[in-house]
Design an enzyme around this catalytic site. Sequence first.
Site, PDB file in Angstrom:
ATOM      1  N   ASN A   7       0.859  -1.190   0.000  1.00 56.28           N
ATOM      2  CA  ASN A   7       0.000   0.000   0.000  1.00 56.28           C
ATOM      3  C   ASN A   7       0.897   1.242   0.000  1.00 56.28           C
ATOM      4  O   ASN A   7       1.707   1.433   0.915  1.00 56.28           O
ATOM      5  CB  ASN A   7      -0.893  -0.044   1.255  1.00 56.28           C
ATOM      6  N   HIS A  10       0.899   6.242   1.737  1.00 56.87           N
ATOM      7  CA  HIS A  10       1.689   7.184   2.532  1.00 56.87           C
ATOM      8  C   HIS A  10       2.829   7.844   1.756  1.00 56.87           C
ATOM      9  O   HIS A  10       3.450   8.778   2.255  1.00 56.87           O
ATOM     10  CB  HIS A  10       2.161   6.527   3.824  1.00 56.87           C
ATOM     11  N   HIS A  43      -5.760   3.743  -1.855  1.00 56.14           N
ATOM     12  CA  HIS A  43      -7.111   4.005  -1.338  1.00 56.14           C
ATOM     13  C   HIS A  43      -7.523   5.409  -1.769  1.00 56.14           C
ATOM     14  O   HIS A  43      -6.924   6.395  -1.344  1.00 56.14           O
ATOM     15  CB  HIS A  43      -7.052   3.890   0.203  1.00 56.14           C
ATOM     16  N   ARG A  45      -9.643   7.904  -1.033  1.00 57.73           N
ATOM     17  CA  ARG A  45     -10.553   8.283   0.058  1.00 57.73           C
ATOM     18  C   ARG A  45     -11.462   9.421  -0.380  1.00 57.73           C
ATOM     19  O   ARG A  45     -11.098  10.221  -1.243  1.00 57.73           O
ATOM     20  CB  ARG A  45      -9.755   8.714   1.294  1.00 57.73           C
ATOM     21  N   ARG A  49      -7.251  12.529   1.108  1.00 59.46           N
ATOM     22  CA  ARG A  49      -6.162  12.970   1.980  1.00 59.46           C
ATOM     23  C   ARG A  49      -4.792  12.469   1.536  1.00 59.46           C
ATOM     24  O   ARG A  49      -3.778  12.997   1.944  1.00 59.46           O
ATOM     25  CB  ARG A  49      -6.419  12.573   3.429  1.00 59.46           C
ATOM     26  N   HIS A  50      -4.766  11.407   0.717  1.00 65.13           N
ATOM     27  CA  HIS A  50      -3.471  11.007   0.163  1.00 65.13           C
ATOM     28  C   HIS A  50      -3.553  10.842  -1.359  1.00 65.13           C
ATOM     29  O   HIS A  50      -3.289  11.782  -2.079  1.00 65.13           O
ATOM     30  CB  HIS A  50      -2.841   9.809   0.899  1.00 65.13           C
ATOM     31  N   GLU A  70      -8.757   0.576  -3.207  1.00 59.99           N
ATOM     32  CA  GLU A  70      -9.697   0.541  -2.077  1.00 59.99           C
ATOM     33  C   GLU A  70     -10.688   1.681  -2.225  1.00 59.99           C
ATOM     34  O   GLU A  70     -10.287   2.830  -2.479  1.00 59.99           O
ATOM     35  CB  GLU A  70      -8.942   0.705  -0.760  1.00 59.99           C
ATOM     36  N   THR A 100      -7.226   6.037  10.191  1.00 55.62           N
ATOM     37  CA  THR A 100      -7.103   4.963   9.197  1.00 55.62           C
ATOM     38  C   THR A 100      -8.357   4.093   9.301  1.00 55.62           C
ATOM     39  O   THR A 100      -9.184   4.299  10.196  1.00 55.62           O
ATOM     40  CB  THR A 100      -5.816   4.145   9.449  1.00 55.62           C
ATOM     41  N   THR A 101      -8.509   3.123   8.395  1.00 60.69           N
ATOM     42  CA  THR A 101      -9.712   2.277   8.386  1.00 60.69           C
ATOM     43  C   THR A 101      -9.811   1.497   9.702  1.00 60.69           C
ATOM     44  O   THR A 101      -8.953   0.665   9.991  1.00 60.69           O
ATOM     45  CB  THR A 101      -9.667   1.300   7.186  1.00 60.69           C
ATOM     46  N   GLU A 151     -10.964  -9.566   2.617  1.00 58.46           N
ATOM     47  CA  GLU A 151      -9.712  -9.202   3.268  1.00 58.46           C
ATOM     48  C   GLU A 151     -10.018  -9.101   4.758  1.00 58.46           C
ATOM     49  O   GLU A 151     -10.892  -8.326   5.171  1.00 58.46           O
ATOM     50  CB  GLU A 151      -9.160  -7.878   2.734  1.00 58.46           C
ATOM     51  N   HIS A 192      -3.864  -4.749   7.527  1.00 58.54           N
ATOM     52  CA  HIS A 192      -4.041  -3.642   8.474  1.00 58.54           C
ATOM     53  C   HIS A 192      -3.170  -3.818   9.714  1.00 58.54           C
ATOM     54  O   HIS A 192      -3.290  -4.810  10.428  1.00 58.54           O
ATOM     55  CB  HIS A 192      -5.491  -3.420   8.916  1.00 58.54           C
ATOM     56  N   GLY A 193      -2.307  -2.842   9.881  1.00 62.98           N
ATOM     57  CA  GLY A 193      -1.462  -2.786  11.076  1.00 62.98           C
ATOM     58  C   GLY A 193      -0.334  -3.800  11.123  1.00 62.98           C
ATOM     59  O   GLY A 193       0.335  -3.929  12.145  1.00 62.98           O
ATOM     60  N   HIS A 215       1.561   1.003   6.067  1.00 62.70           N
ATOM     61  CA  HIS A 215       2.213   1.918   6.996  1.00 62.70           C
ATOM     62  C   HIS A 215       3.584   1.435   7.461  1.00 62.70           C
ATOM     63  O   HIS A 215       4.561   2.193   7.441  1.00 62.70           O
ATOM     64  CB  HIS A 215       1.284   2.152   8.192  1.00 62.70           C
TER      65      HIS A 215
HETATM   66  N1  PXP Z   1      -5.896  -3.318   3.815  1.00 59.91           N
HETATM   67  C1  PXP Z   1      -6.900  -2.414   3.851  1.00 59.91           C
HETATM   68  C2  PXP Z   1      -8.230  -2.824   3.326  1.00 59.91           C
HETATM   69  C3  PXP Z   1      -6.679  -1.108   4.332  1.00 59.91           C
HETATM   70  O1  PXP Z   1      -7.702  -0.217   4.350  1.00 59.91           O
HETATM   71  C4  PXP Z   1      -5.397  -0.748   4.759  1.00 59.91           C
HETATM   72  C5  PXP Z   1      -5.137   0.638   5.246  1.00 59.91           C
HETATM   73  O2  PXP Z   1      -5.366   1.561   4.242  1.00 59.91           O
HETATM   74  C6  PXP Z   1      -4.377  -1.716   4.695  1.00 59.91           C
HETATM   75  C7  PXP Z   1      -4.667  -3.000   4.243  1.00 59.91           C
HETATM   76  C8  PXP Z   1      -2.971  -1.406   5.084  1.00 59.91           C
HETATM   77  O3  PXP Z   1      -2.898  -1.143   6.453  1.00 59.91           O
HETATM   78  P1  PXP Z   1      -1.548  -0.613   7.048  1.00 59.91           P
HETATM   79  O4  PXP Z   1      -1.233   0.691   6.390  1.00 59.91           O
HETATM   80  O5  PXP Z   1      -1.838  -0.484   8.501  1.00 59.91           O
HETATM   81  O6  PXP Z   1      -0.500  -1.660   6.754  1.00 59.91           O
END
Ligand code: PXP
Length: 238
Positions: A7, A10, A43, A45, A49-50, A70, A100-101, A151, A192-193, A215
């Site tokens: 992703n 950022h 994404h 949004r 924002r990005h 996304e 974030t989501t 996902e 995510h995370g 991230h």
């Molecule tokens: N998957 C989805 C569906 C997300 O919305 C995000 C955050 O935009 C991520 C993965 C990636 O998450 P992270 O940036 O925390 O790795």
Amino acid sequence: MKRLGVNIDHVATLRNARGESHPDPFNAAKFVKINGADSITIHLREDRRHINDFDAKKICSIKNLLVNLEVSINKDIIKKALRIKPNYICIVPENRNEITTEGGLNLKQNKNKLKYIISLFKKKKIRTSLFINPSLKDVLLAKELGSDCIELHTGRFANLIKSKKDIKKELIRIKKSSKLANDNGIKVHAGHGLDYRSTKILSKIKEIEEFNIGHFIIGESIFYGIKTVIRNFKKIIR
Ligand code: PXP
């Protein structure tokens, strides 16, 4: 072989902080692909924002690059996404005030809308995915809605690891959801995370085919370079 989606939102966050054109997410997309990413995620949004519309269009025009876009269920965003025509789409919940989501989609509440949106993307031969919490109910609902993939939101799991708390229950949830999805012919992704530690544990789950990570990759790249970080993740998920 499990896949790594990177992703690059950022990269745009950093660019936007200056209001100029560097670093360019378009170059980042090409660069991460050359360096081993199996796909890239962006994404679009509602508040832009990005990533913005121009980025999304340009990135989706890169040859031989698999792009996972996304999107929320907002009408205008869906219209744009259908026009941009990425390879993959992942529908996510969106709330203006979130950093974030924050969780998976509320499938029950948005059932009809999601079913319709999925059918629109399917008509255009775009792979569809729903970002959901690791719950058996939601896996079955995703099946009912006709999504190709789910996902699993791994934010809770990743936070438990980061705060050195017991992961057992959440891990079981992720494992059971993955198995149920696979048994029902739905492809399983996770994201995510995630960092090295959480990804290493989840990569033992055979049903998970794809990780989408942002991230941590971008943050860690400040110290070690994105090439090294991607290589490390590819080794972990191999
Ligand atoms: N998957 C989805 C569906 C997300 O919305 C995000 C955050 O935009 C991520 C993965 C990636 O998450 P992270 O940036 O925390 O790795």
